[in-house]
Structures are given as C-alpha cells and as structure tokens.
Scaffold this motif. Structure first.
Motif, PDB file in Angstrom:
ATOM      1  N   VAL A 231     -11.897  19.579   4.327  1.00 34.44           N
ATOM      2  CA  VAL A 231     -12.484  20.922   4.400  1.00 34.44           C
ATOM      3  C   VAL A 231     -13.803  21.004   3.638  1.00 34.44           C
ATOM      4  O   VAL A 231     -14.784  21.584   4.114  1.00 34.44           O
ATOM      5  CB  VAL A 231     -11.497  21.970   3.832  1.00 34.44           C
ATOM      6  CG1 VAL A 231     -12.163  23.332   3.706  1.00 34.44           C
ATOM      7  CG2 VAL A 231     -10.257  22.064   4.704  1.00 34.44           C
ATOM      8  N   LEU A 232     -13.839  20.425   2.442  1.00 28.81           N
ATOM      9  CA  LEU A 232     -14.957  20.655   1.527  1.00 28.81           C
ATOM     10  C   LEU A 232     -16.297  20.190   2.081  1.00 28.81           C
ATOM     11  O   LEU A 232     -17.338  20.772   1.748  1.00 28.81           O
ATOM     12  CB  LEU A 232     -14.685  19.973   0.182  1.00 28.81           C
ATOM     13  CG  LEU A 232     -13.517  20.543  -0.633  1.00 28.81           C
ATOM     14  CD1 LEU A 232     -13.388  19.794  -1.950  1.00 28.81           C
ATOM     15  CD2 LEU A 232     -13.689  22.033  -0.876  1.00 28.81           C
ATOM     16  N   ARG A 254       0.033  22.643  -8.221  1.00 25.49           N
ATOM     17  CA  ARG A 254      -0.774  21.465  -7.898  1.00 25.49           C
ATOM     18  C   ARG A 254      -1.731  21.725  -6.734  1.00 25.49           C
ATOM     19  O   ARG A 254      -1.399  22.446  -5.796  1.00 25.49           O
ATOM     20  CB  ARG A 254       0.141  20.282  -7.567  1.00 25.49           C
ATOM     21  CG  ARG A 254       0.949  19.797  -8.762  1.00 25.49           C
ATOM     22  CD  ARG A 254       1.969  18.766  -8.368  1.00 25.49           C
ATOM     23  NE  ARG A 254       3.027  19.346  -7.549  1.00 25.49           N
ATOM     24  CZ  ARG A 254       4.020  18.629  -6.997  1.00 25.49           C
ATOM     25  NH1 ARG A 254       4.049  17.318  -7.188  1.00 25.49           N
ATOM     26  NH2 ARG A 254       4.948  19.214  -6.287  1.00 25.49           N
ATOM     27  N   LEU A 255      -2.899  21.101  -6.835  1.00 20.28           N
ATOM     28  CA  LEU A 255      -3.911  21.156  -5.784  1.00 20.28           C
ATOM     29  C   LEU A 255      -4.129  19.741  -5.265  1.00 20.28           C
ATOM     30  O   LEU A 255      -4.391  18.822  -6.043  1.00 20.28           O
ATOM     31  CB  LEU A 255      -5.223  21.724  -6.322  1.00 20.28           C
ATOM     32  CG  LEU A 255      -6.434  21.665  -5.378  1.00 20.28           C
ATOM     33  CD1 LEU A 255      -6.216  22.544  -4.148  1.00 20.28           C
ATOM     34  CD2 LEU A 255      -7.712  22.082  -6.107  1.00 20.28           C
ATOM     35  N   VAL A 256      -4.037  19.574  -3.950  1.00 21.04           N
ATOM     36  CA  VAL A 256      -4.301  18.282  -3.308  1.00 21.04           C
ATOM     37  C   VAL A 256      -5.550  18.432  -2.451  1.00 21.04           C
ATOM     38  O   VAL A 256      -5.629  19.320  -1.600  1.00 21.04           O
ATOM     39  CB  VAL A 256      -3.117  17.829  -2.438  1.00 21.04           C
ATOM     40  CG1 VAL A 256      -3.494  16.584  -1.644  1.00 21.04           C
ATOM     41  CG2 VAL A 256      -1.895  17.557  -3.298  1.00 21.04           C
ATOM     42  N   ILE A 257      -6.525  17.573  -2.677  1.00 19.01           N
ATOM     43  CA  ILE A 257      -7.768  17.567  -1.915  1.00 19.01           C
ATOM     44  C   ILE A 257      -7.908  16.216  -1.220  1.00 19.01           C
ATOM     45  O   ILE A 257      -7.756  15.170  -1.852  1.00 19.01           O
ATOM     46  CB  ILE A 257      -8.994  17.808  -2.819  1.00 19.01           C
ATOM     47  CG1 ILE A 257      -8.919  19.196  -3.468  1.00 19.01           C
ATOM     48  CG2 ILE A 257     -10.292  17.660  -2.034  1.00 19.01           C
ATOM     49  CD1 ILE A 257     -10.011  19.450  -4.481  1.00 19.01           C
ATOM     50  N   VAL A 258      -8.190  16.254   0.074  1.00 18.51           N
ATOM     51  CA  VAL A 258      -8.497  15.040   0.831  1.00 18.51           C
ATOM     52  C   VAL A 258      -9.875  15.220   1.452  1.00 18.51           C
ATOM     53  O   VAL A 258     -10.131  16.223   2.124  1.00 18.51           O
ATOM     54  CB  VAL A 258      -7.452  14.779   1.932  1.00 18.51           C
ATOM     55  CG1 VAL A 258      -7.872  13.560   2.771  1.00 18.51           C
ATOM     56  CG2 VAL A 258      -6.071  14.568   1.342  1.00 18.51           C
ATOM     57  N   SER A 300      -7.907   5.884  -2.905  1.00 14.52           N
ATOM     58  CA  SER A 300      -9.013   5.568  -1.995  1.00 14.52           C
ATOM     59  C   SER A 300      -8.469   4.811  -0.794  1.00 14.52           C
ATOM     60  O   SER A 300      -7.582   3.961  -0.922  1.00 14.52           O
ATOM     61  CB  SER A 300     -10.072   4.712  -2.693  1.00 14.52           C
ATOM     62  OG  SER A 300     -10.708   5.425  -3.725  1.00 14.52           O
ATOM     63  N   PHE A 301      -9.035   5.105   0.382  1.00 16.93           N
ATOM     64  CA  PHE A 301      -8.632   4.453   1.626  1.00 16.93           C
ATOM     65  C   PHE A 301      -9.896   4.004   2.355  1.00 16.93           C
ATOM     66  O   PHE A 301     -10.559   4.792   3.026  1.00 16.93           O
ATOM     67  CB  PHE A 301      -7.819   5.413   2.500  1.00 16.93           C
ATOM     68  CG  PHE A 301      -6.624   5.988   1.804  1.00 16.93           C
ATOM     69  CD1 PHE A 301      -5.379   5.392   1.906  1.00 16.93           C
ATOM     70  CD2 PHE A 301      -6.746   7.140   1.023  1.00 16.93           C
ATOM     71  CE1 PHE A 301      -4.276   5.923   1.251  1.00 16.93           C
ATOM     72  CE2 PHE A 301      -5.662   7.676   0.369  1.00 16.93           C
ATOM     73  CZ  PHE A 301      -4.424   7.069   0.475  1.00 16.93           C
ATOM     74  N   ALA A 302     -10.223   2.741   2.196  1.00 16.16           N
ATOM     75  CA  ALA A 302     -11.447   2.202   2.782  1.00 16.16           C
ATOM     76  C   ALA A 302     -11.241   1.953   4.273  1.00 16.16           C
ATOM     77  O   ALA A 302     -10.108   1.722   4.725  1.00 16.16           O
ATOM     78  CB  ALA A 302     -11.835   0.909   2.084  1.00 16.16           C
ATOM     79  N   PRO A 303     -12.323   1.999   5.065  1.00 15.81           N
ATOM     80  CA  PRO A 303     -12.197   1.722   6.506  1.00 15.81           C
ATOM     81  C   PRO A 303     -11.711   0.302   6.734  1.00 15.81           C
ATOM     82  O   PRO A 303     -11.993  -0.608   5.950  1.00 15.81           O
ATOM     83  CB  PRO A 303     -13.612   1.939   7.035  1.00 15.81           C
ATOM     84  CG  PRO A 303     -14.505   1.798   5.848  1.00 15.81           C
ATOM     85  CD  PRO A 303     -13.710   2.301   4.679  1.00 15.81           C
ATOM     86  N   LYS A 313     -10.839   9.830   0.424  1.00 19.05           N
ATOM     87  CA  LYS A 313     -10.397  10.007  -0.966  1.00 19.05           C
ATOM     88  C   LYS A 313      -9.307  11.078  -1.025  1.00 19.05           C
ATOM     89  O   LYS A 313      -9.331  12.066  -0.291  1.00 19.05           O
ATOM     90  CB  LYS A 313     -11.564  10.429  -1.844  1.00 19.05           C
ATOM     91  CG  LYS A 313     -12.601   9.355  -2.072  1.00 19.05           C
ATOM     92  CD  LYS A 313     -12.073   8.244  -2.989  1.00 19.05           C
ATOM     93  CE  LYS A 313     -11.668   8.779  -4.357  1.00 19.05           C
ATOM     94  NZ  LYS A 313     -11.253   7.695  -5.285  1.00 19.05           N
ATOM     95  N   LEU A 314      -8.363  10.846  -1.913  1.00 24.36           N
ATOM     96  CA  LEU A 314      -7.281  11.798  -2.170  1.00 24.36           C
ATOM     97  C   LEU A 314      -7.237  12.072  -3.659  1.00 24.36           C
ATOM     98  O   LEU A 314      -7.144  11.147  -4.478  1.00 24.36           O
ATOM     99  CB  LEU A 314      -5.954  11.203  -1.694  1.00 24.36           C
ATOM    100  CG  LEU A 314      -4.644  11.859  -2.141  1.00 24.36           C
ATOM    101  CD1 LEU A 314      -4.581  13.310  -1.706  1.00 24.36           C
ATOM    102  CD2 LEU A 314      -3.458  11.077  -1.570  1.00 24.36           C
ATOM    103  N   TRP A 315      -7.342  13.356  -4.019  1.00 22.09           N
ATOM    104  CA  TRP A 315      -7.274  13.760  -5.419  1.00 22.09           C
ATOM    105  C   TRP A 315      -6.124  14.734  -5.616  1.00 22.09           C
ATOM    106  O   TRP A 315      -5.941  15.674  -4.820  1.00 22.09           O
ATOM    107  CB  TRP A 315      -8.565  14.450  -5.859  1.00 22.09           C
ATOM    108  CG  TRP A 315      -9.806  13.610  -5.809  1.00 22.09           C
ATOM    109  CD1 TRP A 315     -10.262  12.755  -6.773  1.00 22.09           C
ATOM    110  CD2 TRP A 315     -10.776  13.564  -4.751  1.00 22.09           C
ATOM    111  NE1 TRP A 315     -11.454  12.180  -6.384  1.00 22.09           N
ATOM    112  CE2 TRP A 315     -11.800  12.648  -5.150  1.00 22.09           C
ATOM    113  CE3 TRP A 315     -10.906  14.186  -3.508  1.00 22.09           C
ATOM    114  CZ2 TRP A 315     -12.902  12.369  -4.353  1.00 22.09           C
ATOM    115  CZ3 TRP A 315     -11.984  13.904  -2.701  1.00 22.09           C
ATOM    116  CH2 TRP A 315     -12.980  13.001  -3.121  1.00 22.09           C
ATOM    117  N   LEU A 316      -5.351  14.538  -6.692  1.00 20.62           N
ATOM    118  CA  LEU A 316      -4.254  15.441  -7.047  1.00 20.62           C
ATOM    119  C   LEU A 316      -4.526  16.012  -8.434  1.00 20.62           C
ATOM    120  O   LEU A 316      -4.743  15.259  -9.394  1.00 20.62           O
ATOM    121  CB  LEU A 316      -2.911  14.697  -7.067  1.00 20.62           C
ATOM    122  CG  LEU A 316      -1.715  15.475  -7.632  1.00 20.62           C
ATOM    123  CD1 LEU A 316      -1.341  16.616  -6.701  1.00 20.62           C
ATOM    124  CD2 LEU A 316      -0.521  14.559  -7.861  1.00 20.62           C
TER     125      LEU A 316
END
Length: 339
Positions: A231-232, A254-258, A300-303, A313-316
């Motif tokens: 979203v961001l 908790r806030l989860v951002i992807v 982190s999830f690289a191609p 990226k995933l942040w918690l």
C-alpha cells in the motif's frame, strides 16, 4: 480465552423487542453472512423498499446494525460492538438453515452474491495483465504470506484491520484467528472484488468499506492486528499513514507492513502509479518509532531470477503501550488480549 461482554437487563429487553419480528430477524440472519444494500435485501425478502427501509431503521435505532456510505450506495452491516455481535451470533447460530423461509432467503442471497462475483471477475480480468506484470517481478505471494502467518502466530485475537485491503486476501488469510475483521480501501471496484472473494471463502465475520488511509472510518485503539500490504508505495505521505495506523492499535497491538525495498524500476512510477520506489529498513524504522511502535522483526524476499526485479520486505512492529490489567485478569503479550 477471549473475554465476552455482558449486557444490562433493560438493554437486553430493548434488543429483543427490535429483533423479535420475523422480517427483522431474517435481515439479521442475512447480515450475519455479509454486508448488503437495501436493493439486495428487497430482492431477497420479496418486500417493498419502504418496508425494508422501515425494518432497517428500527434495527439501527436498537444499535443492532449500522449503515455506511460507499459512493452512491448505502450498505448495512451488523453493529461492530462486541456485545451486539456476541448476542447475535448466539441467537442467529441457533436458527435451522433448513427452515423453509430461511432456506429460500439463503438461496436468494446466494444469487445476489453470484452477481457480485460476476461483476468482480469482470473488473479483475480487465486489470489482470497489469497486476501480473508486477507479480512477475518478485517472489510468489505464497512465500510472503507464509512468513506473515509465522510472525503473527496461531493464537486467536479480537479484531483485525486491513488498510488498503484490495482483493481482501489478508482478511481471508487471517480469518481463523480474529473474531471481527475490517478492510478499508478507496476503490469501490476493489471493494467489490474483496466482497466477492470473502463471500466465496465463506468469511462472514469480516466486512470491507470505503475509506481514506489517512483518516480510516473506524474507531481508534480497537484493533489487535493492523496490516498494510503493498500500500505505502502508492502514497505521498507513507509516514503519516503509519502514524494513523498506529492510532488504531490496542495497547501492545501489532502492525504488519509488506512493501518493496528500494529499487530503480522507474516504469512502475510512470505506468503503475507508484509514488515511492521502495523503502529502506532505516526509513521504516524511523517512521515506526515516530508512530510509537517498536520494530520487532523484518524479513526480505529477493527475486528468484537474475533479471532486475523487486525485493519484498516484511516488517512487524508492536505498540509500546501495555494494558494495566486488574487482579482478575492477565495480559497476553502475544495477542494483545486480556485472558
């Protein structure tokens, strides 16, 4: 276990009076399976619009249901309050689905939902090529979803909010954990897709509604989990959106951002309306800190290909406040719930 609210004698009597009429009870039974418009209810119940509107007015006065606007359409849903939902789930759940009147209503409800799914499929097909182009640049969604589920855990919690819900996928993913789910999106077309997907997945305890991420139409301090998935990068002020999201969390929620790590794929800005070309860990940590949140984990999830692509990226993060529980209660740091 999750706590349940009680209701006073007078309020219970008023509630029973409002619900204790055949057509109004049928409406509650239908809304327990998802949000509907007056037109939907008129079609299902086989009653005139003025009569259906009268029933809806009485149910709203009793605070059993709520109305919200989405463009020119008005939707109705069961009230968000935990007390009301506890009460309604108890009585609605005891109704025999094979009762002839109920069975007919549910058949007509199914027809209404199939029409939604047809409209949603048309919109999704019209935009699939654009979405597939972006998906081809990063790891499959399943890998990120698995990591999200691992970080959130398996303990149930009270309420979830998905900001920028899109297709409603995260509401479906975490449906086994929450008692009440809400999705917010600015696009009416995407909300139609989300409703159709939730209907198809039989997720009746989540609703979606139209709203701005900078001013979400929900109560503050009310959610144990808030998610912002891809979203961001569409926003001019992502830091402000994170601050607003933090205000919606319960203490220790908790806030989860992807989203994407920094990248140089300029065509995403030009052709797909991306405002930001990814976010660094440092920038995200600063925004979370300013919002009163503590970063707890990141992934982190690289191609998978060697061609230029996007790292996901995933942040918690967790709200820093702690609940002050009384002597009869204990607090779960895992769920943000009083147990």
């Amino acid at each position: 276990m999750l706590t349940r609210s009680s209701i006073g004698l007078g309020s219970m009597v008023d509630t029973l009076k409002a619900a204790g009429e055949s057509s109004r009870f049928r409406i509650l039974l239908l809304l327990a399976r998802g949000d509907l418009t007056v037109t939907d209810l008129t079609e299902i119940l086989g009653q005139s619009q003025p009569r259906v509107s009268r029933h809806l007015k009485l149910l709203m006065e009793a605070q059993l249901i709520e109305r919200y606007q989405e463009g020119s359409w008005a939707y109705f849903q069961l009230a968000d309050g935990e007390t009301v939902r506890d009460f309604l789930s108890g009585i609605v759940g005891r109704i025999d689905a094979h009762d002839p009147v109920v069975e007919r209503d549910l058949e007509r409800l199914g027809a209404v939902k199939r029409k939604r799914q047809e409209r949603a499929s048309h919109y999704f097909s019209a935009n699939a090529a654009s979405w597939d182009e972006i998906r081809s640049l990063h790891v499959p969604d399943g890998a990120v979803e698995t990591a999200m589920k691992q970080l959130v855990g398996e303990r149930p919690f009270q309420a979830m909010l998905d900001l920028g819900t899109g297709t409603g996928r995260l509401l479906e993913l975490f449906a086994p954990l929450y008692r009440r789910g809400v999705g917010i999106d600015l696009s009416r077309e995407m909300l139609s897709v989300a409703r159709a997907n939730l209907d198809k997945a039989a997720v009746a305890h989540a609703q979606v509604r139209q709203g701005d991420l900078y001013a979400p139409p929900v109560e503050r301090d009310a959610f144990d989990l808030v998610t912002m998935h891809q979203v961001l990068h569409y926003l001019e002020e992502p830091g402000l959106a994170i601050v607003e999201a933090a205000r919606l969390l319960r203490p220790a929620g908790r806030l989860v951002i992807v989203d994407f790590a920094p990248h140089a794929l300029e065509f995403l800005r030009e052709e797909h309306a991306h405002v930001r070309l990814g976010f660094s860990d440092r920038q995200m940590a600063e925004w979370l800190d300013e919002a009163g949140l503590e970063l707890e984990a990141d992934r982190s999830f690289a191609p998978t290909s060697e061609a230029p692509g996007l790292t996901v990226k995933l942040w918690l993060a967790r709200d820093r406040r702690l609940l002050v529980a009384d002597s009869s209660q204990s607090f779960s740091a895992d769920t943000g719930e009083t147990v």
